[in-house]
Design a protein around this motif. Structure first.
Motif, PDB file in Angstrom:
ATOM      1  N   ASN A 274       1.855  -2.819  -7.124  1.00  0.00           N
ATOM      2  CA  ASN A 274       1.873  -1.791  -6.080  1.00  0.00           C
ATOM      3  C   ASN A 274       3.114  -0.921  -6.237  1.00  0.00           C
ATOM      4  N   PHE A 275       3.676  -0.898  -7.457  1.00  0.00           N
ATOM      5  CA  PHE A 275       4.859  -0.102  -7.775  1.00  0.00           C
ATOM      6  C   PHE A 275       4.504   1.050  -8.710  1.00  0.00           C
ATOM      7  N   PHE A 276       5.207   2.163  -8.541  1.00  0.00           N
ATOM      8  CA  PHE A 276       5.019   3.342  -9.389  1.00  0.00           C
ATOM      9  C   PHE A 276       5.211   2.995 -10.866  1.00  0.00           C
ATOM     10  N   HIS A 277       6.345   2.361 -11.186  1.00  0.00           N
ATOM     11  CA  HIS A 277       6.600   2.073 -12.599  1.00  0.00           C
ATOM     12  C   HIS A 277       5.778   0.902 -13.124  1.00  0.00           C
ATOM     13  N   GLY A 278       5.157   0.130 -12.245  1.00  0.00           N
ATOM     14  CA  GLY A 278       4.165  -0.826 -12.707  1.00  0.00           C
ATOM     15  C   GLY A 278       2.994  -0.083 -13.332  1.00  0.00           C
ATOM     16  N   CYS A 279       2.564   0.990 -12.666  1.00  0.00           N
ATOM     17  CA  CYS A 279       1.504   1.844 -13.220  1.00  0.00           C
ATOM     18  C   CYS A 279       1.969   2.527 -14.503  1.00  0.00           C
ATOM     19  N   VAL A 280       3.169   3.077 -14.477  1.00  0.00           N
ATOM     20  CA  VAL A 280       3.692   3.816 -15.627  1.00  0.00           C
ATOM     21  C   VAL A 280       3.739   2.937 -16.873  1.00  0.00           C
ATOM     22  N   PHE A 281       4.275   1.728 -16.748  1.00  0.00           N
ATOM     23  CA  PHE A 281       4.402   0.866 -17.922  1.00  0.00           C
ATOM     24  C   PHE A 281       3.044   0.326 -18.370  1.00  0.00           C
ATOM     25  N   ALA A 282       2.128   0.108 -17.435  1.00  0.00           N
ATOM     26  CA  ALA A 282       0.773  -0.283 -17.830  1.00  0.00           C
ATOM     27  C   ALA A 282       0.113   0.832 -18.631  1.00  0.00           C
ATOM     28  N   ILE A 283       0.220   2.051 -18.140  1.00  0.00           N
ATOM     29  CA  ILE A 283      -0.379   3.202 -18.817  1.00  0.00           C
ATOM     30  C   ILE A 283       0.278   3.419 -20.170  1.00  0.00           C
ATOM     31  N   ARG A 284       1.599   3.337 -20.208  1.00  0.00           N
ATOM     32  CA  ARG A 284       2.307   3.559 -21.469  1.00  0.00           C
ATOM     33  C   ARG A 284       1.834   2.588 -22.549  1.00  0.00           C
ATOM     34  N   ASN A 285       1.557   1.357 -22.141  1.00  0.00           N
ATOM     35  CA  ASN A 285       1.137   0.333 -23.091  1.00  0.00           C
ATOM     36  C   ASN A 285      -0.374   0.170 -23.177  1.00  0.00           C
ATOM     37  N   GLU A 286      -1.100   1.102 -22.525  1.00  0.00           N
ATOM     38  CA  GLU A 286      -2.557   1.129 -22.548  1.00  0.00           C
ATOM     39  C   GLU A 286      -3.160  -0.206 -22.100  1.00  0.00           C
ATOM     40  N   LYS A 287      -2.616  -0.720 -21.001  1.00  0.00           N
ATOM     41  CA  LYS A 287      -3.095  -1.968 -20.435  1.00  0.00           C
ATOM     42  C   LYS A 287      -4.036  -1.702 -19.258  1.00  0.00           C
ATOM     43  N   PRO A 288      -5.127  -2.459 -19.145  1.00  0.00           N
ATOM     44  CA  PRO A 288      -5.944  -2.354 -17.941  1.00  0.00           C
ATOM     45  C   PRO A 288      -5.073  -2.675 -16.717  1.00  0.00           C
ATOM     46  N   PHE A 289      -5.283  -1.962 -15.627  1.00  0.00           N
ATOM     47  CA  PHE A 289      -4.446  -2.215 -14.450  1.00  0.00           C
ATOM     48  C   PHE A 289      -5.137  -1.759 -13.181  1.00  0.00           C
ATOM     49  N   VAL A 290      -4.647  -2.316 -12.069  1.00  0.00           N
ATOM     50  CA  VAL A 290      -5.016  -1.828 -10.745  1.00  0.00           C
ATOM     51  C   VAL A 290      -3.741  -1.742  -9.920  1.00  0.00           C
ATOM     52  N   CYS A 291      -3.740  -0.816  -8.976  1.00  0.00           N
ATOM     53  CA  CYS A 291      -2.577  -0.622  -8.120  1.00  0.00           C
ATOM     54  C   CYS A 291      -3.019  -0.500  -6.670  1.00  0.00           C
ATOM     55  N   GLU A 292      -2.328  -1.232  -5.816  1.00  0.00           N
ATOM     56  CA  GLU A 292      -2.514  -1.090  -4.378  1.00  0.00           C
ATOM     57  C   GLU A 292      -1.430  -0.170  -3.863  1.00  0.00           C
ATOM     58  N   LEU A 314      -6.455   3.098  -8.341  1.00  0.00           N
ATOM     59  CA  LEU A 314      -5.891   2.849  -7.019  1.00  0.00           C
ATOM     60  C   LEU A 314      -6.963   2.194  -6.163  1.00  0.00           C
ATOM     61  N   ILE A 315      -6.701   0.976  -5.720  1.00  0.00           N
ATOM     62  CA  ILE A 315      -7.745   0.255  -4.995  1.00  0.00           C
ATOM     63  C   ILE A 315      -7.326  -0.004  -3.555  1.00  0.00           C
ATOM     64  N   SER A 316      -8.313  -0.076  -2.704  1.00  0.00           N
ATOM     65  CA  SER A 316      -8.112  -0.331  -1.274  1.00  0.00           C
ATOM     66  C   SER A 316      -8.933  -1.547  -0.869  1.00  0.00           C
ATOM     67  N   ASP A 317      -8.850  -1.916   0.404  1.00  0.00           N
ATOM     68  CA  ASP A 317      -9.598  -3.069   0.904  1.00  0.00           C
ATOM     69  C   ASP A 317     -11.099  -2.907   0.693  1.00  0.00           C
ATOM     70  N   GLU A 318     -11.564  -1.649   0.718  1.00  0.00           N
ATOM     71  CA  GLU A 318     -13.002  -1.407   0.641  1.00  0.00           C
ATOM     72  C   GLU A 318     -13.562  -1.536  -0.772  1.00  0.00           C
ATOM     73  N   ILE A 319     -12.696  -1.535  -1.773  1.00  0.00           N
ATOM     74  CA  ILE A 319     -13.165  -1.601  -3.158  1.00  0.00           C
ATOM     75  C   ILE A 319     -13.692  -3.006  -3.459  1.00  0.00           C
ATOM     76  N   PRO A 320     -14.934  -3.119  -3.941  1.00  0.00           N
ATOM     77  CA  PRO A 320     -15.511  -4.451  -4.210  1.00  0.00           C
ATOM     78  C   PRO A 320     -14.785  -5.168  -5.356  1.00  0.00           C
ATOM     79  N   SER A 321     -14.844  -6.484  -5.328  1.00  0.00           N
ATOM     80  CA  SER A 321     -14.217  -7.286  -6.380  1.00  0.00           C
ATOM     81  C   SER A 321     -14.777  -6.941  -7.758  1.00  0.00           C
ATOM     82  N   ALA A 322     -16.054  -6.616  -7.822  1.00  0.00           N
ATOM     83  CA  ALA A 322     -16.668  -6.290  -9.112  1.00  0.00           C
ATOM     84  C   ALA A 322     -16.005  -5.080  -9.763  1.00  0.00           C
ATOM     85  N   VAL A 323     -15.620  -4.112  -8.951  1.00  0.00           N
ATOM     86  CA  VAL A 323     -14.936  -2.926  -9.475  1.00  0.00           C
ATOM     87  C   VAL A 323     -13.558  -3.302  -9.997  1.00  0.00           C
TER      88      VAL A 323
END
Length: 366
Positions: A274-292, A314-323
């Motif tokens: 749920n951190f900005f740079h968590g997303c940044v480093f995931a993207i930089r390394n082309e890793k699958p990721f989700v962010c709350e 970016l996922i919220s409470d409404e996003i199903p587990s399958a997604v």
């Protein structure tokens, strides 16, 4: 091209992985352009105490158990050691900018350098250029953090922005604030951690020996925890929390330093954050990721995802587990890397041109 003496003014002594790397990347990125660049080493006892107190209790309002205190202390000490490896200027009191070195250009940014809500750096006029000993003032990827554009900007701060020779920001919220305050449309550029090279120290570590899911952040919602836990269990992958305690993870690596962090994300199977740079480093390394998206970081992470075409992460409470399962198991969309390639070109062009303003002025005078 003339070689310029460039000072980078940012939050470089924060006990935060993203702050460390954005400062280092920006200074080293400017060096790679052929200039002499250093990080302006401002100091403040008041700010230091606030930063260190926060670093010892980083997951508030969640209680920090006493058994974690030695781990957070070890983490802080590792940051202290790495700060000294940064390309630093002569240190000076942040309230006495007249004691700083002289520069041809000062680059303000990245990070939340203009965030008027920041609990200890907020409303410090030095980040708006006051008292800086420089011939030229520019910003790179500056952000207002969680300060909303709807609040507007007091005229005293807007007037300071007009003293900048060139302005760039890293998110739409900051773009809107600048546009509404002074009537100009600043460039939107990449965060330094996406724009420039990151070269962490190579280290052996037990975590590299087996696949894992990286967890970065704290105070996640119950819905997020449940979905990430379910995915990790279904894949029989350990969930490893870095930098902070998350009791619902399988393992805690609280005392990791910034170089550990960079390698940890790069070697992971997927990233939950749920951190900005968590997303940044995931993207930089082309890793699958989700962010709350949290309330404090919503402008930053939403702006990043919107800019890169990654809103589905970016996922919220409404996003199903399958997604969520699909996002964590599938490669990133090529649109994201294509957008980054395009933005790297425009970001580099912005910085290159911004650092030529002084030269063009001198040539016109001559």
């Amino acid at each position: 091209m003339d070689v310029l003496k460039v000072g980078v003014l940012t939050f470089h002594r924060c006990i935060n992985y993203g702050s460390y790397w954005q400062a280092r990347c920006l200074a080293e990125g400017i060096q790679a352009l052929g200039h002499h660049a250093s990080i302006i080493d401002h100091d403040s006892k008041r700010i230091n105490l606030a930063e260190w107190k926060c670093a010892m209790q980083p997951v508030l309002p969640t209680h920090v158990p006493e058994t974690d205190h030695p781990l957070y202390r070890e983490k802080i000490e590792k940051f202290f050691a790495l700060f000294e490896s940064l390309p630093l200027s002569k240190r000076f009191d942040i309230d006495k900018p007249e004691d700083m070195e002289k520069y041809d250009v000062v680059v303000v940014g990245s990070d939340e350098v203009w965030n008027l809500y920041h609990p200890w750096f907020g409303r410090n006029p030095i980040f708006y250029g006051d008292g800086l000993r420089t011939q030229q003032l520019v910003s790179y990827a500056a952000s207002y953090g969680n300060y909303p554009a709807s609040y507007g900007l007091e005229e005293s701060w807007a007037e300071r922005l007009r003293n900048f020779d060139s302005i760039s920001v890293r998110d739409e919220n900051s773009w809107t604030i600048v546009k509404n305050a002074i009537g100009m449309e600043p460039e939107i550029v990449l965060d330094p951690c996406l724009q420039f090279a990151i070269n962490p120290d190579e280290r052996e570590n037990k975590y590299w020996e087996k696949p894992y899911i990286a967890l970065y952040g704290h105070n996640f919602t119950e819905s997020f925890r449940s979905k990430i836990r379910q995915y990790a269990d279904s894949r029989k992958l350990p969930l490893v929390s870095i930098g902070y305690r998350n009791d619902w993870a399988d393992e805690q690596w609280i005392q990791a330093d910034p170089h550990d962090f960079a390698q940890f994300i790069a070697r992971s199977e997927a990233v939950a954050t749920n951190f900005f740079h968590g997303c940044v480093f995931a993207i930089r390394n082309e890793k699958p990721f989700v962010c709350e998206s949290s309330s404090y970081r919503s402008f930053k992470v939403q702006g990043l995802m919107s800019k890169l075409g990654g809103e589905q992460h970016l996922i919220s409470d409404e996003i199903p587990s399958a997604v969520v399962n699909n996002l964590l198991s599938q490669p990133l969309s090529p649109v994201i890397s294509q957008t980054i390639d395009r933005l790297r070109i425009s970001s580099n062009k912005y910085l290159d041109e911004a650092l030529k303003i002084k030269q063009l002025k001198n040539e016109s005078v001559a």
